[in-house]
Design an enzyme around this catalytic site. Structure first.
Site, PDB file in Angstrom:
ATOM      1  N   ASP A   1      -5.283 101.772 -76.003  1.00 45.67           N
ATOM      2  CA  ASP A   1      -6.863 102.911 -74.869  1.00 45.67           C
ATOM      3  C   ASP A   1      -7.834 102.108 -75.095  1.00 45.67           C
ATOM      4  OD1 ASP A   1      -7.402 104.619 -73.480  1.00 45.67           O
ATOM      5  OD2 ASP A   1      -7.948 105.712 -75.303  1.00 45.67           O
TER       6      ASP A   1
ATOM      7  N   ASP B   1     -11.389 102.731 -67.947  1.00 45.73           N
ATOM      8  CA  ASP B   1     -12.633 101.959 -67.602  1.00 45.73           C
ATOM      9  C   ASP B   1     -12.645 100.749 -66.778  1.00 45.73           C
ATOM     10  OD1 ASP B   1     -15.877 102.082 -68.127  1.00 45.73           O
ATOM     11  OD2 ASP B   1     -15.776 101.755 -70.166  1.00 45.73           O
TER      12      ASP B   1
END
Length: 774
Positions: free
Chosen positions: A390, A624
């Site tokens: 991540d 993102d």
């Protein structure tokens, strides 16, 4: 059905017939006899309509949010609670810890140790005293290490999950709260959440008040978040309650409520939806106790090795028999030599080495601050050849740095703002000050780190006092006010009426706010810039939006789009309450871009270099923006300096029947022009970057191209939690041994799916993954 009969039931978990004991009892609320069996801590009831056994569920099966309020917000009777307790059993995730004697018996009955015992006995008879004694001592040591490690791991897991407390419930038999043990809770119970907090022992949905929750022990994420009561008005109330979708209103077992508050009623109330092994925590524990069988090359190689040894043993046995018969050796000596060859063929130290290796590995991990609750994954970790990361909170710091705001006026970007004292009345400032889920906890504001940085930049004040939140017929969740007077010398005050919480799937959050001075209602929204655009009037979006956005994301900026809309003045407060999120979120005015920086953690670059040197592939899976993710991947060298980077995008055509595939080189060290189409080939020198949506479309509609994407994909951006888990599963199916490193609730599915999931958490252990690193 007689409760003592045995029946053969085909179970989905292993697709083999397992003999399970069926029971019949009168636990049903209608007092009718029901047939059921229990398997792996879950009860399966006979369903007459489907003519099959179905797993028992909590109250979340098919109930709408409105029905949760109407049917369960008053509690249940003691009699009904007693019957449900018989059905659901005590609310306790009780991991059975076998005694050392039982473990010893099971270990000794292991086929390998039975063979070892036979071999040692034969060697003793055959006068191989020293060799037999050495193998006996080593086997006993190995067995002892295995027993101690197995017992301690189960005991540690049991202490971590088998918890209980005393609490208060409201039952219909009496208007006064009753004190009971959490082990006596059943689905449908109405529990009172103390104002100073409590450790949750069940999954419950809030029906009155709000709570500040720390979910680190369950998800590994140490931030504290505000959870609010589920709605019982408007269109949203008719939605089917789903704990995954309505997690902002759900308190999960294993989490800690830090603070509870209710401005309207004396109690903060929650309805118990699931208990015991039926909770989210219970499901995670069941995955630890009964992991999915994995077809591992390690075990296949071990069986192959034993097969080769068996062939050699048979060959040696035939040769020995032939030679001994030719030399007229007695039959008893021939049998002895044949057995001797067989016993030597199976290496006696093979399982011993594995046991000692796993035990020592666990000890070394603990010394390094890495805690393991599933030691069987340690051997798997040695086979890892791909690690997925991540981004935010894992590769980069949790804390964001506010860089500035690019406001939009008259469809044009203005100069960047870093201070807001002179921009109090601007709509972009309003969105930053009101579109969040922040709350006071003692003397500090808590919530999502992004929200905290955004709100602090405005230098507005958050007020949750009762006198401020109760004004006339409107009740506010919170009131925000500017500390700096606006141009007309008045301090602005806005009440936050309703929050539509952020979700990774929707990629946005919005809030309904009320201007206390002018009595106007507005909707404010923030989220992924490309998502926000879909809800904005195109005429309010600057023509150079993409260029400005890319100029910041290419530098690693974390971007949020902001928008607002003033509601029709003719709408009354009663009408506004009935409007759905879908009806409110349209025709917004684009307000600007919020820019934040997310710096790498100090150890990130070193960790990636170590993995690269070990020839272990690395990959980023993040929610993102793609350009921001690429920049961070370059900074931490997931994308190497000499890599070509290709952007893959697949979108449905306007008619929805065809797919538009775009494949462009966006970074090149060869003689290829940037941003030009290149061939989607098997060129291993290039790295593919794409979105989670593109991965979904390729997996579903272009499976022949999936292997190319999995072999070269390096950055997957704008991925939802489900897409992360699906990607990890796809990589496993492709042949990789996958490690996943994450830090929060959005990564739980991927951590669970990976061969080795590593949760970065301040807690010692999290049931979200087999490994937890502080």
């Amino acid at each position: 059905l007689s409760s003592s009969h045995q029946y053969n039931v085909l179970t989905h978990e292993n697709a083999n017939e397992s003999t399970l004991k069926l029971n019949a009892d009168t636990e049903d609320e209608m007092d009718s006899r029901r047939k059921f069996f229990e398997y792996r801590c879950i009860r399966y009831d006979w369903n007459e309509e489907n003519q099959t056994f179905l797993p028992l569920k909590g109250l979340n099966s098919g109930c709408t949010c409105r029905e949760v309020h109407l049917q369960f917000s008053k509690g249940i009777s003691n009699q009904l609670a007693h019957r449900r307790l018989l059905t659901y059993k005590p609310n306790l995730i009780d991991v059975k810890v076998k005694s050392y004697i039982r473990l010893l018996i099971e270990e000794v009955l292991n086929p390998f140790y039975v063979f070892q015992l036979f071999s040692i006995t034969f060697w003793m008879i055959d006068q191989y005293y020293y060799y037999a004694a050495c193998i006996l001592v080593i086997s006993l040591i190995s067995m002892l290490i295995t027993l101690i490690q197995t017992h301690l791991n189960r005991e540690r897991l049991r202490k971590m999950v088998a918890t209980s407390c005393n609490l208060q419930v409201l039952r219909t038999d009496s208007g006064d709260p009753q004190n009971i043990s959490s082990t006596d809770l059943v689905p449908g119970d109405l529990i009172i959440i103390p104002t100073d907090g409590i450790n949750m022992e069940c999954d419950a949905v809030i029906v009155s008040g709000n709570c500040v929750v720390n979910e680190s022990s369950l998800t590994g994420e140490s931030n504290r978040y505000l959870k609010t009561a589920i709605t019982n008005t408007g269109v949203e109330a008719d939605a089917i309650y789903n704990p995954s979708i309505h997690k902002q209103h759900t308190l999960f077992a294993g989490t800690h409520v830090v603070q509870a508050r209710n401005l309207d009623d004396p109690y903060v109330l929650a309805v118990v939806m699931r208990t015991g092994f039926y909770t989210m925590k219970g499901n995670l524990v069941r995955d630890i106790l009964y992991p999915k069988p994995m077809d591992l090359k390690l075990y296949r190689d071990a069986y192959g090795f034993l097969g080769c040894m068996a062939i050699l043993a048979i060959s040696g046995m035939v040769y020995s028999v032939a030679i001994l018969i030719r030399n007229h050796v007695k039959a008893i000596r021939i049998v002895a030599r044949v057995v001797d060859v067989v016993t030597i063929a199976v290496p006696p130290s093979l399982p011993i080495a594995l046991s000692i290796g796993a035990g020592y590995s666990s000890y070394r991990l603990k010394k390094s601050g890495i805690f393991c609750i599933n030691p069987s994954r340690i051997n798997l970790s040695g086979k890892i050849d791909l690690v997925c990361f991540d981004k935010t909170g894992t590769l980069t710091e949790d804390c964001l740095e506010f860089s500035g705001m690019r406001p939009v006026k008259n469809s044009r970007f203005m100069d960047i703002w870093t201070e807001f004292e002179d921009h109090v009345i601007e709509k972009s400032t309003l969105v930053m000050a009101t579109c969040h889920s922040l709350t006071w906890l003692g003397q500090e504001i808590c919530g999502d780190p992004t929200d905290i940085v955004m709100f602090n930049a405005t230098k507005w004040m958050l007020d949750e006092s009762q006198e401020k939140c109760h004004q006339g017929k409107i009740t506010y969740q919170a009131v925000v006010r500017s500390l700096t007077p606006s141009n007309d010398k008045a301090v602005l005050e806005y009440g936050i009426i309703k929050r539509f919480e952020f979700s990774s799937e929707l990629k946005r959050m919005s809030a309904l706010v009320h201007n206390i001075q002018t009595n106007e209602f507005e909707l404010v929204m923030k989220g992924a810039p490309e998502t926000i655009l879909r809800f904005c009037n195109p005429s309010s979006v600057p023509g150079n939006f993409s260029a400005i956005l890319n100029s910041y994301t290419s530098q690693g900026g974390r971007m949020l789009g902001l928008a607002h809309a003033r509601l029709n003045a003719d709408l009354s407060w009663e009408n506004i309450q009935q409007l759905s999120r879908h009806q409110l979120e349209h025709n917004l005015t684009f307000a600007g871009l919020l820019i934040q920086q997310n710096n790498l953690k100090p150890g990130t670059l070193t960790a990636i270099k170590h993995l690269t040197e070990a020839n272990i592939r690395t990959m980023m899976i993040t929610g993102d923006n793609l350009e921001t993710a690429i920049k961070v991947a370059e900074e931490c060298e997931i994308i190497q300096a000499n890599d070509n980077v290709d952007f893959l995008e697949v979108e449905p055509n306007d008619d929805g029947r065809r797919l538009n595939v775009s494949y462009k080189r966006i970074k090149s060290f060869a003689n290829v022009q940037i941003n030009t189409d290149v061939e989607f080939s098997d060129d291993q020198a290039s790295r593919i970057v794409c979105s989670g949506d593109t991965f979904d479309i390729i997996r579903e509609h272009l499976p022949e191209q999936l292997n190319k994407l999995l072999a070269r994909g390096t950055v997957f951006a704008r991925t939802s939690p489900k897409q992360k888990a699906d990607l990890v599963e796809a990589l496993k199916d492709f042949g990789y041994f996958v490690g996943m490193c994450g830090d929060g609730a959005n990564d739980c599915g991927a951590l669970k799916a990976a061969h080795a999931g590593i949760s970065l958490s301040e807690t010692e252990a999290s049931v979200a993954s087999p490994f937890t690193s502080k």
